[in-house]
Design an enzyme around this catalytic site. Structure first.
Site, PDB file in Angstrom:
ATOM      1  N   CYS A 142       9.613  23.093  43.716  1.00  0.00           N
ATOM      2  CA  CYS A 142      10.516  23.504  42.642  1.00  0.00           C
ATOM      3  C   CYS A 142       9.960  23.111  41.272  1.00  0.00           C
ATOM      4  O   CYS A 142       8.912  23.600  40.874  1.00  0.00           O
ATOM      5  CB  CYS A 142      11.921  22.953  42.876  1.00  0.00           C
ATOM      6  N   HIS A 235      13.622  25.571  48.086  1.00  0.00           N
ATOM      7  CA  HIS A 235      13.949  24.278  48.691  1.00  0.00           C
ATOM      8  C   HIS A 235      14.177  24.433  50.197  1.00  0.00           C
ATOM      9  O   HIS A 235      15.297  24.278  50.688  1.00  0.00           O
ATOM     10  CB  HIS A 235      15.209  23.692  48.051  1.00  0.00           C
ATOM     11  N   GLU A 237      13.602  22.360  52.276  1.00  0.00           N
ATOM     12  CA  GLU A 237      14.032  21.061  52.806  1.00  0.00           C
ATOM     13  C   GLU A 237      15.540  20.841  52.705  1.00  0.00           C
ATOM     14  O   GLU A 237      16.068  19.902  53.326  1.00  0.00           O
ATOM     15  CB  GLU A 237      13.297  19.930  52.068  1.00  0.00           C
TER      16      GLU A 237
END
Length: 314
Positions: A142, A235, A237
């Protein structure tokens, strides 16, 4: 194979409860193999949540991984207990004379600032330059991806008219890339950002390859051609509830945020969010660890700097 982490790290109990294979340091010393050395530069304010998310993905690979958590010295964290940082985190000065097989640099909620105005910018420059010479492959996430593209290649970030928040579909542009082994033709991933980098600047840079993009979210995955740097603007994750927590935080602040797109059933924030990116998240991190780190990194950590010099000159 497991990740090796301290037994008293808060993530340890959480991951074990999810049946993620973790190994305490005491158990790991009995194994006669070289684990991968991975350092996570955690720039997020909610450090415990972020480290747990990343360790969940790294711990699902068939490789043993030693984790080093890194924080910046120039910025004082207000959302993570000082004793947690002192117990589990190192500073750059403590690791700068060694080498690592891989590095992950997280995002940070500072994208509204010019890069040079971020209070730890100069420290981050040192870390990124160190990674370019002492880390075999680095994954930037990011804002960190935007920061690294700006620092190494002069690629600017642009403010968006409104925040991108939600789960978006992505087209794979280079399906032969090893990061996509086992992927479907398209994949979904969360995004949460107010700025973007543009495809034209990536395509104009001969050292870079644009790997995946979204019609709605734009550039998503970029790599350096020698695999030493990977840039992810989304993202993968994120947990199921991360965008929900961000949305409710912004509501409480009176910011009147848009409801994250393609996230809640019927766009109803009272409903449980859908999670349809988990499988690709695990596969992406497993592929990065295996193909870009484990299969290519030298057996001796001391050889990484020499190897990086050779790759840079190739």
């Amino acid at each position: 194979m497991p990740i090796k982490i301290p037994a008293d790290l808060p993530a340890c109990a959480a991951l074990e409860s999810e049946n993620i294979f973790v190994m305490t340091e005491d158990r790991a010393v009995a194994q006669d193999i070289r684990p991968l050395e991975i350092v996570i530069v955690n720039l997020m304010p909610t450090k415990i949540a972020t480290e747990t998310q990343l360790l969940r993905l790294l711990g699902n690979s068939p490789l043993q991984v030693n984790i080093t958590l890194l924080r910046t010295e120039a910025h004082e964290s207000k959302n993570t207990p000082a004793q947690h940082l002192e117990r589990f985190y190192k500073t750059f000065n403590e690791i700068r004379h060694g080498s690592f097989d891989g590095m992950i640099v997280t995002g940070a909620p500072v994208e509204h600032l010019p890069f040079e105005d971020v209070d730890y910018w100069h420290e981050l420059l040192d870390i990124m330059n160190y990674a370019a010479s002492h880390v075999y492959s680095t994954l930037y996430i990011c804002w960190a991806a935007q920061a690294a593209l700006y620092h190494f290649y002069g690629i600017p970030k642009f403010s968006l008219p409104q925040k991108i928040s939600g789960i978006f579909n992505h087209d794979i542009l280079l399906p032969d890339c090893r990061l996509f082994r086992g992927f479907d033709d398209t994949f979904t991933a969360p995004h949460s950002r107010n700025t973007e980098v543009r495809a034209g600047h990536i395509l104009e840079t001969p050292q870079l390859r644009l790997l995946a993009q979204s019609e709605q979210a734009g550039v998503t995955l970029v790599e350096r051609v020698d695999h030493s740097q990977v840039f992810m603007t989304g993202h993968l994750e994120y947990d199921r509830g991360t965008l929900d927590a961000e949305y409710r935080r912004d509501v409480d602040r009176g910011l009147k945020p848009r409801v994250p797109e393609h996230y809640y059933p019927h766009d109803d924030p009272a409903a449980m969010p859908r999670m349809n990116w988990r499988a690709h998240a695990h596969l992406f991190y497993c592929n990065w660890l295996n193909y870009y780190v484990y299969q290519e990194t030298p057996f001796s950590l001391t050889a990484i700097a020499q190897n990086r010099e050779a790759r840079a000159g190739a």
